[in-house]
Design an enzyme around this catalytic site. Structure first.
Site, PDB file in Angstrom:
ATOM      1  N   HIS A 192     -19.290 -64.485  -3.695  1.00 39.16           N
ATOM      2  CA  HIS A 192     -18.990 -64.235  -2.302  1.00 39.16           C
ATOM      3  C   HIS A 192     -19.962 -65.224  -1.519  1.00 39.16           C
ATOM      4  CE1 HIS A 192     -16.368 -60.968  -3.197  1.00 39.16           C
ATOM      5  NE2 HIS A 192     -16.169 -60.968  -1.975  1.00 39.16           N
ATOM      6  N   LYS A 243     -15.236 -49.963  -4.644  1.00 36.01           N
ATOM      7  CA  LYS A 243     -15.402 -48.427  -4.451  1.00 36.01           C
ATOM      8  C   LYS A 243     -16.494 -48.339  -3.477  1.00 36.01           C
ATOM      9  CE  LYS A 243     -18.891 -47.922  -8.059  1.00 36.01           C
ATOM     10  NZ  LYS A 243     -19.499 -47.214  -9.223  1.00 36.01           N
TER      11      LYS A 243
END
Length: 181
Positions: free
Chosen positions: A35, A100
């Site tokens: 990222h 999550k």
């Protein structure tokens, strides 16, 4: 509900928190190191190694495949580590994230502003989730090992809508209901 990735904007509008969704199509894997590199490329105005428009990124660092497998265990990683980077990726076309745990207010604001969705996958069920992955191909950042960007072809990959395009949050709503009872 079944959805195809890359996403269709109208399909994302139909999703509500708590919906169980089965994804089929192409998704990408990326974690925080990847990222960071993607955000650096965007800031420099350089071409990305993946197409973000209407795509989904699965926050996972899969284990190596055993003989005869496409991919090893592929359980979701904790999403908040991607929060510093997610808003810029969402602004640049990313419409789905799979991981999550909860997201920051900044990410939820970007989800609402640009019409993205955050899906939860079941942690601890990586071996089962990997059965929905039919093909895995290394795309970029091989030096990151398990955290390299991979292109996955999935069929009926199970997820739950945690944050919908309207800014709703399943975790907060669930806590609110529990606290009232």
């Amino acid at each position: 509900m079944k959805l195809t990735v890359p996403f269709n904007e109208d399909d994302l509008k139909k999703l509500k928190i708590g919906n169980t969704v089965f994804l089929t199509g192409t998704i990408y894997t990326a974690r925080d190191a990847a990222h960071k590199r993607l955000v650096e490329l965007i800031k420099k105005g350089e071409k990305l190694p993946i197409e973000l428009k209407n795509q989904a990124i699965f926050y996972v660092g899969p284990t190596p495949p055993k003989p005869g497998q496409v991919i090893g265990s592929a359980g979701p990683t904790t999403s908040y580590r991607m929060d510093p980077y997610a808003p810029l990726l969402i602004e640049n076309g990313l419409r789905g994230m799979i991981g999550k745990g909860g997201r920051s207010p900044e990410v939820i604001d970007s989800i609402k502003k640009y019409g993205a969705v955050y899906f939860g996958a079941i942690g601890g069920a990586g071996a089962l989730l990997s059965k929905a992955i039919k093909k895995a191909e290394l795309i970029a950042y091989e030096d990151l090992g398990a955290e390299a960007i991979r292109k996955l072809e999935v069929v009926d990959f199970p997820v739950v809508v945690i944050n919908d395009i309207y800014g709703n949050d399943l975790y907060k709503e669930g806590q609110s209901k529990w606290n009232r009872e």
